[in-house]
Design a protein around this motif. Structure first.
Motif, PDB file in Angstrom:
ATOM      1  N   LEU A 182      -1.020  -3.584  -8.151  1.00  0.00           N
ATOM      2  CA  LEU A 182       0.513  -4.017  -8.028  1.00  0.00           C
ATOM      3  C   LEU A 182       0.659  -5.566  -7.929  1.00  0.00           C
ATOM      4  CD1 LEU A 182       1.861  -1.581  -5.154  1.00  0.00           C
ATOM      5  CD2 LEU A 182       1.894  -1.530  -7.877  1.00  0.00           C
ATOM      6  N   GLN A 234       0.888  -1.222  -0.037  1.00  0.00           N
ATOM      7  CA  GLN A 234      -0.351  -0.126   0.005  1.00  0.00           C
ATOM      8  C   GLN A 234       0.800   1.242   0.057  1.00  0.00           C
ATOM      9  OE1 GLN A 234      -2.754  -0.546   3.468  1.00  0.00           O
ATOM     10  NE2 GLN A 234      -4.136  -1.602   2.176  1.00  0.00           N
ATOM     11  N   GLN A 270       3.912   1.353  -1.797  1.00  0.00           N
ATOM     12  CA  GLN A 270       4.729   1.085  -2.765  1.00  0.00           C
ATOM     13  C   GLN A 270       4.308   1.285  -4.068  1.00  0.00           C
ATOM     14  OE1 GLN A 270       7.629   0.470  -0.948  1.00  0.00           O
ATOM     15  NE2 GLN A 270       6.667   0.261   0.770  1.00  0.00           N
ATOM     16  N   THR A 271       5.160   1.313  -4.977  1.00  0.00           N
ATOM     17  CA  THR A 271       4.736   1.560  -6.419  1.00  0.00           C
ATOM     18  C   THR A 271       5.586   0.227  -7.186  1.00  0.00           C
ATOM     19  OG1 THR A 271       7.077   2.512  -7.056  1.00  0.00           O
ATOM     20  CG2 THR A 271       4.908   4.011  -6.751  1.00  0.00           C
ATOM     21  N   THR A 272       5.347  -0.143  -8.307  1.00  0.00           N
ATOM     22  CA  THR A 272       5.636  -1.341  -8.790  1.00  0.00           C
ATOM     23  C   THR A 272       7.127  -1.328  -8.841  1.00  0.00           C
ATOM     24  OG1 THR A 272       3.793  -1.223 -10.431  1.00  0.00           O
ATOM     25  CG2 THR A 272       5.567  -2.959 -10.819  1.00  0.00           C
ATOM     26  N   SER A 303      -0.955   5.138   3.513  1.00  0.00           N
ATOM     27  CA  SER A 303      -1.240   3.961   2.573  1.00  0.00           C
ATOM     28  C   SER A 303      -2.207   4.392   1.683  1.00  0.00           C
ATOM     29  CB  SER A 303      -1.930   2.664   3.400  1.00  0.00           C
ATOM     30  OG  SER A 303      -0.825   2.529   4.316  1.00  0.00           O
ATOM     31  N   GLU A 304      -2.273   3.659   0.511  1.00  0.00           N
ATOM     32  CA  GLU A 304      -3.017   3.896  -0.842  1.00  0.00           C
ATOM     33  C   GLU A 304      -3.727   2.798  -0.716  1.00  0.00           C
ATOM     34  OE1 GLU A 304      -0.838   7.242  -3.265  1.00  0.00           O
ATOM     35  OE2 GLU A 304      -0.319   5.345  -3.469  1.00  0.00           O
ATOM     36  N   GLU A 364      -6.834   2.102  -7.153  1.00  0.00           N
ATOM     37  CA  GLU A 364      -6.129   3.260  -7.471  1.00  0.00           C
ATOM     38  C   GLU A 364      -4.798   2.723  -7.937  1.00  0.00           C
ATOM     39  OE1 GLU A 364      -5.908   6.262  -4.396  1.00  0.00           O
ATOM     40  OE2 GLU A 364      -7.811   6.085  -4.234  1.00  0.00           O
ATOM     41  N   LYS A 365      -4.271   1.651  -7.233  1.00  0.00           N
ATOM     42  CA  LYS A 365      -2.965   0.879  -7.440  1.00  0.00           C
ATOM     43  C   LYS A 365      -3.277  -0.420  -7.807  1.00  0.00           C
ATOM     44  CE  LYS A 365      -0.265   2.042  -4.067  1.00  0.00           C
ATOM     45  NZ  LYS A 365       0.815   1.970  -3.300  1.00  0.00           N
ATOM     46  N   THR A 413      -4.968  -0.300  -2.410  1.00  0.00           N
ATOM     47  CA  THR A 413      -4.069  -1.268  -3.236  1.00  0.00           C
ATOM     48  C   THR A 413      -4.767  -2.507  -3.524  1.00  0.00           C
ATOM     49  OG1 THR A 413      -2.140   0.087  -2.487  1.00  0.00           O
ATOM     50  CG2 THR A 413      -1.752  -2.052  -3.788  1.00  0.00           C
TER      51      THR A 413
END
Lengths: 434, 289
Positions: free
Chosen positions: A384, A212, A214-216, A303-304, A381-382, A306
């Protein structure tokens, strides 16, 4: 007496001779004109009680019937048994011509040793495949610039709740970790097991809280040991451990099979279930009205929302089949069939499984839970990849699972977990992106 | 004549000898040879000499699995063989229906380990298992636990199917031994006024010494060989809590694809069993067999 022995010896010799005689074509069930027939030995794991079997087995049979010039010799090893089966065949230098398997995390060694060929050129030159697969579907079979398999099964982790139990006990549906903790305490107080979980579910939770934030690219940099795990993994590990200590998981959850944990959910002994999407097809359809998919609670304010999702299963051909032009062509046809739209549609509509393909399907024919999961993925939103499905090097898996179990059992502290994870990853960094 | 007899003898010996060399010595030599390499089954072998053994002797998981295996040996000594003996002695008394009982006691030996494991997994299951349900039924809720996960119970729980499985075999071996104990000896002891316990301790057990050696050697080698119950019930987990040398060897060889290391474990296990057998033979010198 002597004559009798001679007679018996004669009969025995005759029987042995008959036994050793090869069967003719009609007896072996081979197709007519077998001189022109290409024989393909296929190994797959979707048989018996595997949820994917109702789609995969007919697909292989259909291909066999459709192609008079190709004869399939199908071997099966259900579920994880295929790991040992394939390893043994590879070690014996007798690989199947075509086989299904997970991505790089379990095929890295075969790719490194040249027993699985790079099929990038075949993919590029085949117009049938243009736009067929989802973005990033080839990620787990892309290794140092080459592509080694065709994707057919997708995955996602999903959080399913029993709405009735939440309503009955006056518990609010959690949207963040603090609310989740409160819900866990409320459910344990009334004698329910908060999560119908096994050790896999607990690990997925830890991975999700970590992802949550992190990005890829972040995830890749940790897996390749360019960056060390730190605060984010520590916080995620603390949350997973805290839930375990609060009694959020069933007694004996370490040894529970995933199907057994689902039975706890079905038996209404637990209001929450966080699992891999292959389980959706096993959800009791009579109870679907009580179930709902909700977003996984956020770990903290940074956190986002995910969803961990991607592609999990692929079909490969062996280098030996690739080297034989006839077999290569036949194997390619079979691979396209299995990783094609018909099978993908069957996955979504018939067995409620994610697919790796952009495929049209009738929403009305789809299991409502899978529909919610697909909506959840569309609206996320994300989106991953999961570390353990796609990003960890294959050598990490053997150590990372027991290490996470040790954390959940309280044998090591979250800080020790982070430190040891850094040690494992630095020893076995992912080199697929080099 | 002597030469012809020698030739006949050789003709009889050679097939068996070849069979033995090919199917027993050859795999042992091959296992030892491979234990000197780093090999994943696919990549070229890398010669390590004794590095696998050095790693093995510093591997804490191997020691843990060895300790768990010794626990199995301990259970063989204090549970399996004693119970096997008392069942054999019970049948030896020719109680009513002893033939039927003999069959019943032997049934676990011929039952598939998969079926036995499945039955025990139903017993131990933490949520719906028979054992916990029974404990709750009789008001002993405080004793319920996750039998295969709790560090206090896991190893014993996973050992019970193995112990239970082979009690019947021990019983049959000891029963055949009991039948060879001379009646005159027992009658003489009875005339001397021994009680039941003295009869067992001073007459029967010494007469069974050679049979007991067989039971011990078999029990110990089975304890080292067995891994199916652990694999099926816990897979050595959680966190190697129930790991035994058999499962560790299997996992290293087939799951981690470290065939060289797996072979080193196999050779070490073989060495330990040989040492055990020699010690037992030395301690309980067989006399008649």
């Amino acid at each position: 007496m002597k004559r009798m022995i001679q007679m018996l010896s004669g009969i025995l010799f005759f029987v042995v001779l008959i036994g050793c005689q090869g069967l003719n074509e009609s007896e072996t069930g081979e197709k007519e004109g077998s001189d022109d027939i290409v024989n393909l030995r296929v190994l797959h794991s979707f048989t018996g009680s595997q949820p994917q079997a109702p789609v995969m087995e007919p697909a292989f049979e259909e291909f066999d019937e459709e192609h008079g010039d190709i004869e399939l010799n199908i071997q099966t090893a259900a579920g994880n048994d295929i790991l040992e089966q394939l390893r043994t065949e590879m070690a014996a230098e007798d690989p199947p011509d075509v086989f299904t398997h997970w991505g790089m995390r379990r095929t890295e060694n075969y790719i490194k040793n040249g027993v699985i060929p790079d099929i990038s050129d075949m993919i590029e030159s085949d117009q049938d495949l243009d736009g067929l697969y989802m973005d990033g579907a080839f990620g787990p079979v892309t290794y140092q610039g080459g592509i080694y398999g065709l994707p057919f099964q997708g995955y996602s982790y999903y959080l399913m709740i029993n709405k009735d139990l939440f309503e009955e006990h006056g518990v609010d549906i959690p949207t963040n970790y603090e609310e989740l903790k409160k819900a866990v305490i409320q459910f344990t107080d009334v004698g329910l097991i908060p999560f119908a979980a096994n050790n896999h579910s607990a690990r997925y939770m830890l991975l999700t809280w970590f992802a949550q934030k992190q990005t890829t690219e972040d995830l890749r940099s940790y897996a390749t040991a360019e960056q060390e795990f730190g605060e984010d993994l520590l916080l995620a590990a603390e949350k997973a451990l805290e839930l375990a200590e609060l009694g959020a998981f069933p007694e004996g959850y370490m040894n529970l099979e995933t199907a057994q944990s689902l039975e706890i959910f079905h038996a209404e002994q637990a209001p929450m279930f966080y699992q891999h999407s292959w389980t959706v097809g096993s959800i009791d359809e009579e109870l679907l009205d009580s179930y709902e998919i909700i977003p996984f609670p956020l770990g903290d304010e940074q956190s986002e929302p995910t969803v961990l999702a991607g592609t999990g299963h692929f079909i490969y051909m062996s280098q030996r089949a690739y080297d034989d032009p006839d077999k290569r062509e036949a194997a390619w046809k079979l691979m396209k069939k299995i990783a094609g739209p018909d099978v993908a549609k069957g996955f979504v509509e018939d067995i409620a499984n994610n697919t790796a393909l952009n495929v049209e399907y009738d929403e009305e024919n789809v299991n409502p839970i899978l529909n919610q999961i697909l909506d959840d993925m569309d609206n996320a939103e994300k989106l991953l990849p999961s570390y353990e499905e796609e990003l960890f090097a294959s050598a990490v898996e053997g150590e990372y699972w027991p290490l996470t179990d040790a954390l959940l059992l309280g044998d090591i502290t979250p800080q020790e977990y982070v430190d040891q994870m850094n040690d494992i990853v630095s020893e076995h960094p992912n080199v697929q992106f080099e | 004549m002597v030469r012809q007899r020698m030739l006949t003898l050789i003709c009889f010996i050679v097939p068996t000898l070849l069979f033995y060399i090919y199917f027993f010595l050859n795999p042992v030599i091959d296992t030892f040879y491979n234990s000197l390499f780093d090999w994943d089954g696919i990549s070229p072998k890398v010669f390590l000499f004794v590095d696998n053994y050095i790693e093995l002797f510093t591997d804490p998981i191997f020691y843990k699995s060895l300790l768990n295996t010794f626990y199995w040996v301990f259970l063989v000594l204090v549970v399996q063989i004693p119970i096997g003996f008392f069942l054999a002695y019970f049948i030896y008394q020719r109680v009513k229906g002893y033939k039927f009982l003999r069959t019943v006691y032997f049934i676990p030996v011929i039952t598939s380990s998969v079926a036995v494991s499945l039955a025990f997994s139903f017993i131990y299951e933490a949520q719906f298992g028979i054992l916990n349900s029974f404990l709750k039924l009789i008001g002993l809720d405080n004793l319920t636990t996750a039998w295969l996960q709790d560090s206090l119970t896991a190893m014993t729980a996973v050992s019970l199917p193995f112990v239970w499985n082979y009690i019947g075999l021990m019983m049959v071996i000891l029963y055949s031994g009991l039948q060879s104990v001379p009646n005159e000896l027992i009658e003489a002891a009875e005339m001397d006024g021994v009680n039941a316990l003295q009869k067992i301790v001073y007459v029967i057990l010494p007469s069974l010494r050679n049979v007991l050696v067989i039971c011990l050697v078999l029990g110990i080698s089975y304890a080292f060989k067995q891994f199916d119950y652990v694999l099926l019930l816990t897979n050595g987990g959680p966190v190697h809590l129930t790991e035994v040398t058999g499962t560790y060897m299997y996992k290293q060889g087939f799951s981690e694809t470290r065939y060289g290391y797996g072979n080193a474990i196999a050779i070490t296990m073989m060495f330990i069993v040989i040492v055990f057998t020699m010690v037992i033979n030395r301690m309980l010198q067989p006399k008649d067999i």
